[in-house]
Design an enzyme around this catalytic site. Sequence first.
Site, PDB file in Angstrom:
ATOM      1  N   THR A 190       0.836  -1.198   0.000  1.00  0.00           N
ATOM      2  CA  THR A 190       0.000   0.000   0.000  1.00  0.00           C
ATOM      3  C   THR A 190       0.872   1.250   0.000  1.00  0.00           C
ATOM      4  O   THR A 190       2.014   1.226   0.468  1.00  0.00           O
ATOM      5  CB  THR A 190      -0.934   0.034   1.232  1.00  0.00           C
ATOM      6  OG1 THR A 190      -1.814   1.159   1.116  1.00  0.00           O
ATOM      7  CG2 THR A 190      -0.175   0.149   2.538  1.00  0.00           C
ATOM      8  N   ASP A 231      -8.007  -4.748  -0.169  1.00  0.00           N
ATOM      9  CA  ASP A 231      -8.872  -3.851  -0.917  1.00  0.00           C
ATOM     10  C   ASP A 231     -10.156  -3.763  -0.111  1.00  0.00           C
ATOM     11  O   ASP A 231     -10.653  -4.764   0.409  1.00  0.00           O
ATOM     12  CB  ASP A 231      -9.135  -4.379  -2.326  1.00  0.00           C
ATOM     13  CG  ASP A 231      -9.633  -3.261  -3.247  1.00  0.00           C
ATOM     14  OD1 ASP A 231      -9.281  -2.092  -3.018  1.00  0.00           O
ATOM     15  OD2 ASP A 231     -10.376  -3.560  -4.190  1.00  0.00           O
ATOM     16  N   ARG A 274     -11.034  -3.554   8.402  1.00  0.00           N
ATOM     17  CA  ARG A 274      -9.619  -3.869   8.208  1.00  0.00           C
ATOM     18  C   ARG A 274      -9.041  -4.510   9.463  1.00  0.00           C
ATOM     19  O   ARG A 274      -8.277  -5.470   9.393  1.00  0.00           O
ATOM     20  CB  ARG A 274      -8.843  -2.602   7.844  1.00  0.00           C
ATOM     21  CG  ARG A 274      -7.449  -2.850   7.355  1.00  0.00           C
ATOM     22  CD  ARG A 274      -6.842  -1.642   6.635  1.00  0.00           C
ATOM     23  NE  ARG A 274      -7.346  -0.389   7.152  1.00  0.00           N
ATOM     24  CZ  ARG A 274      -8.282   0.354   6.542  1.00  0.00           C
ATOM     25  NH1 ARG A 274      -8.807  -0.032   5.406  1.00  0.00           N
ATOM     26  NH2 ARG A 274      -8.708   1.468   7.083  1.00  0.00           N
TER      27      ARG A 274
END
Length: 192
Positions: free
Chosen positions: A8, A69, A178
């Site tokens: 990321t 994602d 997340r």
Amino acid sequence: MKKLVFATNNKHKLFEVKELLKDEYEVLGLSDIGCFEDIAETSHTLEGNASLKSTYVYKKYKLNCFADDTGLEVEALDGKPGVFSARYADKAHDFEANLQKVLAELKGKSNRKARFRTAISLILDGKEYFFEGIVNGNIITEKCGTDGFGYDPIFLPEGHKQTFAEMELSEKNMISHRGRAVKKLIEFLKKI
Ligand code: IMP
């Protein structure tokens, strides 16, 4: 300490995940390994996009890697913005425009149910594993709070009185999409 790449460039996410994994791994972002390419997210699913990123890094840099994602899935909008969450208002990563578009599309609608869903792809020594994290909640009618990023100011997680943008990061991490997906990843990495 063992190294693991998190594919990321998003500093907010890297910071969140570094915190979650700090006892087990040295988590490196893409810039830490000198990867400045824009890895295309061309899949129609969250899992597909996560896989494109982790596979790219593993193959090119020969380092164990995971990628995620995330999508905000709004029930009354048939699951949109979903896989298009980052670029919902056309301009990529314009958080304000994206959340204003969701608020406009939900104007006058009584069903405000939404969820964040995160898919993680981990490539460990050439094998791929997937993890998923979900948090259910509601989209409120106007922004509340200034912390976090993305759709945080309009997302009220179920059973809570504060939006993600009003919470301490540690509190958000405990219940977030997340956070949940990364927890599954950590449990897996500890067992292996
Ligand atoms: P990504 O796949 O994690 O980059 O997420 C895609 C988009 O979803 C981001 O650009 C944000 O708009 C949104 N998003 C992802 N995670 C969060 C979060 O924790 N809070 C709010 N919005 C998020």
